[in-house]
Motif scaffolding. Sequence first.
Motif, PDB file in Angstrom:
ATOM      1  N   LEU A   6       4.911  -3.550  -9.288  1.00 16.46           N
ATOM      2  CA  LEU A   6       4.183  -3.832  -8.089  1.00 16.46           C
ATOM      3  C   LEU A   6       4.052  -2.511  -7.353  1.00 16.46           C
ATOM      4  CD1 LEU A   6       6.273  -6.937  -6.977  1.00 16.46           C
ATOM      5  CD2 LEU A   6       4.301  -6.957  -8.459  1.00 16.46           C
ATOM      6  N   ILE A   7       3.270  -2.210  -6.472  1.00 14.38           N
ATOM      7  CA  ILE A   7       2.367  -2.993  -5.662  1.00 14.38           C
ATOM      8  C   ILE A   7       1.351  -2.000  -5.129  1.00 14.38           C
ATOM      9  CG2 ILE A   7       2.151  -4.309  -3.519  1.00 14.38           C
ATOM     10  CD1 ILE A   7       5.387  -4.574  -4.248  1.00 14.38           C
ATOM     11  N   SER A   8       0.119  -2.275  -5.101  1.00 17.60           N
ATOM     12  CA  SER A   8      -0.868  -1.351  -4.564  1.00 17.60           C
ATOM     13  C   SER A   8      -1.946  -2.104  -3.830  1.00 17.60           C
ATOM     14  CB  SER A   8      -1.494  -0.522  -5.696  1.00 17.60           C
ATOM     15  OG  SER A   8      -2.529   0.293  -5.201  1.00 17.60           O
ATOM     16  N   GLN A  11       3.344  -6.053   0.681  1.00 18.45           N
ATOM     17  CA  GLN A  11       3.810  -4.731   0.300  1.00 18.45           C
ATOM     18  C   GLN A  11       2.646  -3.830  -0.154  1.00 18.45           C
ATOM     19  OE1 GLN A  11       4.962  -7.594  -0.909  1.00 18.45           O
ATOM     20  NE2 GLN A  11       7.194  -7.624  -1.039  1.00 18.45           N
ATOM     21  N   THR A  12       2.833  -2.544   0.046  1.00 19.06           N
ATOM     22  CA  THR A  12       1.899  -1.546  -0.456  1.00 19.06           C
ATOM     23  C   THR A  12       2.703  -0.453  -1.145  1.00 19.06           C
ATOM     24  OG1 THR A  12       1.928  -0.332   1.628  1.00 19.06           O
ATOM     25  CG2 THR A  12       0.191  -1.986   1.354  1.00 19.06           C
ATOM     26  N   VAL A  43       6.648   4.961  -3.820  1.00 16.10           N
ATOM     27  CA  VAL A  43       7.465   4.425  -2.738  1.00 16.10           C
ATOM     28  C   VAL A  43       6.840   3.107  -2.298  1.00 16.10           C
ATOM     29  CG1 VAL A  43       8.347   4.751  -0.400  1.00 16.10           C
ATOM     30  CG2 VAL A  43       8.173   6.707  -1.957  1.00 16.10           C
ATOM     31  N   VAL A  44       7.605   2.031  -2.369  1.00 17.19           N
ATOM     32  CA  VAL A  44       7.125   0.713  -1.964  1.00 17.19           C
ATOM     33  C   VAL A  44       7.394   0.533  -0.475  1.00 17.19           C
ATOM     34  CG1 VAL A  44       7.365  -1.772  -2.273  1.00 17.19           C
ATOM     35  CG2 VAL A  44       7.540  -0.229  -4.248  1.00 17.19           C
ATOM     36  N   VAL A  45       6.362   0.185   0.258  1.00 16.02           N
ATOM     37  CA  VAL A  45       6.459   0.023   1.705  1.00 16.02           C
ATOM     38  C   VAL A  45       6.186  -1.432   2.059  1.00 16.02           C
ATOM     39  CG1 VAL A  45       5.581   0.741   3.949  1.00 16.02           C
ATOM     40  CG2 VAL A  45       5.668   2.382   2.052  1.00 16.02           C
TER      41      VAL A  45
END
Length: 210
Positions: free
Chosen positions: A17-19, A121-122, A142-144
Motif C-alpha cells: 500500500l498506498i498511493s 493513507q497516502t 513513507v506511509v502517511v
Amino acid sequence: MKSNKIISRWLATGVFLISGVVFAQVPDQNTPPDVLIKMVVSDVMASVKADPDIQKGNIPKVMELVEKKIVPFTDMRRTTEMAMGPNWKKATPEQQAILTAEFKTLLMRTYSGALSQLRDQTVQFKALRAAPDDKEVVVRTVVVGRGDPISLDYRLEKSTAGWKVYDMNIMGAWLVEAYRNQFTNQIGQNGIDGLVKFLQDRNKQLATTK
C-alpha cells in the motif's frame, strides 16, 4: 515473542500500500522498480476503494485481489528461501514447493485483513538510489496516515520477467528476518516436516477465523 511483535506491524500497516496516484498502464518486464511499486500500490488502493465488499472485510475477495494484483510482482520462492536461511538446502524439492505455497498463503491471509482497513493513507516515495546495472534495489517509501509516518521499504530483485519484490522493511524490521527466527525454531524442534505442519496448521486456523 519479539518476532511476533515485529510481524504484527505488517498487520496494522498493510502490505503493498498506498498511493494517491492512479496509473493507467500495467507493469511489464521493462518497468523500473520504483515505478513498479507506484503502479502496484496505486492499483491496489483504487481497487479497495472501489469495492464495498473488500472494505467490509470480505476475505475471499481480498485474497482474490492479492492474488491478482500483488502476487504476480513478488518472488515467493526467494522470500521463502531467505526466511529459511541455511535450512532451505536441507529441504527436498517437494518440501521446498510445499513450503513456498504455504508461506505464500500465510502472508496472503495475514495481510488480507489490513487491506480491508485501507482508508485515507497516502505514500511518499523517496528517490531511488541505484545504478542502471543493479540487480537488487530497495525502494524506500513513507506511509502517511492519521498516526505517525511509517517507513515502508521494498527490496526487489531483477529477473527475466522483470523486477520482483521479495522482502519488506517496516520501521527498521525486515519481514524475512522476523520469520526466519520462527522458522529456525520450528525446524530445530520438529525438522522440515514440522515447519510444513506448522504453516499448514496456521493457515487452517486463519481460514476459520471470522
